[in-house]
Enzyme design. Structure first.
Site, PDB file in Angstrom:
ATOM      1  N   GLN A  84       7.697  34.467  42.862  1.00  0.00           N
ATOM      2  CA  GLN A  84       7.018  33.312  43.437  1.00  0.00           C
ATOM      3  C   GLN A  84       5.504  33.447  43.464  1.00  0.00           C
ATOM      4  OE1 GLN A  84      10.059  33.193  46.873  1.00  0.00           O
ATOM      5  NE2 GLN A  84       9.406  31.077  46.676  1.00  0.00           N
ATOM      6  N   ASN A 229      18.186  40.098  48.768  1.00  0.00           N
ATOM      7  CA  ASN A 229      17.717  38.952  49.529  1.00  0.00           C
ATOM      8  C   ASN A 229      18.685  37.776  49.401  1.00  0.00           C
ATOM      9  OD1 ASN A 229      15.392  37.413  50.932  1.00  0.00           O
ATOM     10  ND2 ASN A 229      15.906  36.115  49.184  1.00  0.00           N
ATOM     11  N   GLU A 230      19.173  37.304  50.528  1.00  0.00           N
ATOM     12  CA  GLU A 230      19.981  36.083  50.599  1.00  0.00           C
ATOM     13  C   GLU A 230      21.058  36.006  49.519  1.00  0.00           C
ATOM     14  OE1 GLU A 230      17.692  32.517  50.878  1.00  0.00           O
ATOM     15  OE2 GLU A 230      16.587  33.184  52.642  1.00  0.00           O
ATOM     16  N   GLU A 411      12.081  35.950  57.236  1.00  0.00           N
ATOM     17  CA  GLU A 411      11.610  34.650  56.776  1.00  0.00           C
ATOM     18  C   GLU A 411      11.845  33.624  57.866  1.00  0.00           C
ATOM     19  OE1 GLU A 411      12.896  33.205  52.969  1.00  0.00           O
ATOM     20  OE2 GLU A 411      12.899  35.212  52.074  1.00  0.00           O
TER      21      GLU A 411
END
Length: 504
Positions: A84, A229-230, A411
């Site tokens: 990102q 992550n996730e 987050e």
């Protein structure tokens, strides 16, 4: 960040959003109070704004102080991910990732945007580190790009890639900021996808090899590691809805992917233990409290199952060594998940962890038919309902159901319609209000006995927002993508003062 998703039996509308629902922003009412004074900061790095280059808008009701102090050693941080922000997609031997492939495929992202340049953090990281220092961050959660370390996902590491992360970690430590590194934030090497990706059990073992390479290089300098992550977002958005890489729509494959991601997590934990490292390690899970939309028995049952897919499918194997029975029954004994579990898998997945990273964005309200309803205003991301009490509910639920495992929020944030004003400022009052109210909920959870150690805003800076491209801005720092100029927003000034005061 997270896109809220759905059980495989639902329709195509994102959970928590009615089909055709309009986007709404959080209203903020102004009030005439004085801003807090600025603390002097070091001289800026060339070409980079600092928190003194722009002046915060006077406090309003959005950022009124609540008088809530946090524990003395509380870790105030911010988060990003490699694809990102880094850019430099072809620099220094980096290989192709599934997000390179996905974002370059016409029609997959807003405006055809890609992460090829993003916020150009790969080249601008020293100035970005200075911004983090000026902000007062005590912790920085970032991710390591697997294809930058192993271009094809296997074999000898790319030393230039490892050297970048060594420089990044060194720079953080030099500025008194604690590194928190995520091993996998969705950028699977395309070469591994070509051999089946996360549907292929071997990918979990390749991930363990990659993790060991990173641990051997950086392990002594990084006190906290996050594995995957996730995984839920990979499963639901990448393999059910198909609007994330690799863009599949195959429910049966999706839950095989869930198992292999969980196995990858467990194998990585074992690799860190095998090094003898004293660093801590745990998963990063996006958890969404699920509430019944009414008081009926049918709705309660539907909500329980929905929670199984949203939360327990990922929590239970790690903390109890088993998958939730109701989810397995719903998928059926012939599902690829059920057939793919081998002897020893759950023992590996439940290898003891040192902490749990929780990512909270939105609640989910479930109907008797397993659908969802919207109950609260949304941000400019239609899937996100703004409900701060959900932060309290999910943190206390995890502690109640799984014991006092240390928790970090890695987050929490929202996109706002940010624009650079003529005077060079960005007034994101809605973000300030959101963060204050969610931090108040986190404070209440600490008072209730939740062992919450730290909090990381999503995100440090504006970035490539997955399928939304550059259409949404989530950062404390405004990025002018045409020039790569960084401008601290009103929320950055506010958060800096929160950190300095250790209070909201």
């Amino acid at each position: 960040m997270s896109i809220v998703t759905q059980r495989p039996s639902q329709g195509a509308a994102p959970a928590g959003v009615a089909a055709g629902a309009e986007l709404t922003a959080t209203p903020v009412a102004p009030a005439a109070t004085e801003p807090a004074g600025d603390v002097p900061l070091p001289d800026p790095a060339p070409g980079t704004a600092t928190l003194t280059d722009t002046h915060p808008t006077p406090h309003t009701a959005a950022d009124a102080r609540l008088g809530l102090e946090f524990p003395p050693d509380f870790g105030w941080g911010a988060a990003t991910s490699a694809y990102q922000i880094e850019g430099a997609a072809k620099d220094d031997g980096r290989g192709e990732s599934i997000w390179d492939t996905f974002s370059r495929t016409p029609g997959r992202t807003h405006g055809g945007d890609t992460g090829d340049v993003a916020a150009d953090h790969y080249h601008r990281y020293p100035a970005d580190l200075d911004l983090m220092r000026d902000l007062g961050l005590r912790s920085y959660r970032f991710s390591i790009a697997w294809p930058r370390v192993q271009p094809d996902g296997t074999g000898a590491p790319n030393q230039r890639g490892l050297d970048f992360y060594r420089r990044l970690v060194d720079g953080l430590l030099e500025r008194g900021i604690t590194p928190m590194a995520t091993l996998y934030h969705w950028d699977l090497p395309q070469a591994l996808q070509d051999t089946g990706g996360w549907e292929n059990r071997d990918t979990a073992h390749r991930f363990a090899d990659y993790a060991r390479t990173v641990f051997d290089t950086l392990g002594a300098q990084v006190p906290t590691w996050l594995t995957v992550n996730e995984p839920k977002t990979v499963v639901q958005n990448g393999y059910i809805i198909g609007h994330h890489a690799p863009g599949r729509r195959d429910t049966d494959a999706a839950y095989m992917v869930a198992h292999h991601l969980q196995l990858a997590h467990g194998l990585a934990v074992r690799q860190l233990r095998d090094t003898g490292s004293r660093s801590r390690i745990g998963p990063a899970l996006n958890l969404h409290p699920c509430y019944p939309a009414d008081d009926s028995v049918a709705t309660a049952e539907a909500t329980r199952l929905y929670d199984g897919y949203e939360n327990r499918l990922y929590l239970d194997p790690i903390f109890t060594g088993s998958y939730p029975a109701d989810v397995l029954a719903d998928l059926g004994p012939d599902s690829r998940l059920a057939r793919g579990i081998r002897d020893g898998d759950l023992a590996a997945i439940s290898s003891p962890v040192d902490l749990l990273a929780v990512q909270y964005y939105t609640p989910i309200y479930v109907t008797a038919t397993g659908g969802t309803e919207r109950r609260w205003p949304t941000s400019v991301a239609a899937w996100q309902q703004i409900f701060p009490d959900g932060m309290y509910d999910i943190l206390t639920r995890v502690t109640r159901d799984y014991g006092p495992v240390p928790i970090t929020v890695t987050e929490n944030g929202l996109p706002t319609p940010d624009a650079l004003a003529a005077d060079g400022t960005v007034d994101d009052a809605g973000r300030v209000s959101f963060l204050r109210d969610h931090l108040a909920a986190a404070h209440r959870a600490i008072a209730a006995g939740v062992p919450l150690e730290s909090y990381h805003v999503w995100s440090l800076m504006d970035n490539f927002e997955w399928e939304q491209g550059y259409a949404q801005r989530w950062g404390l720092i405004y990025v002018d993508y045409a020039t790569q100029r960084r401008v601290p927003k009103r929320s950055a000034h506010w958060y800096r003062q929160v950190i300095a005061d250790n209070a909201i």
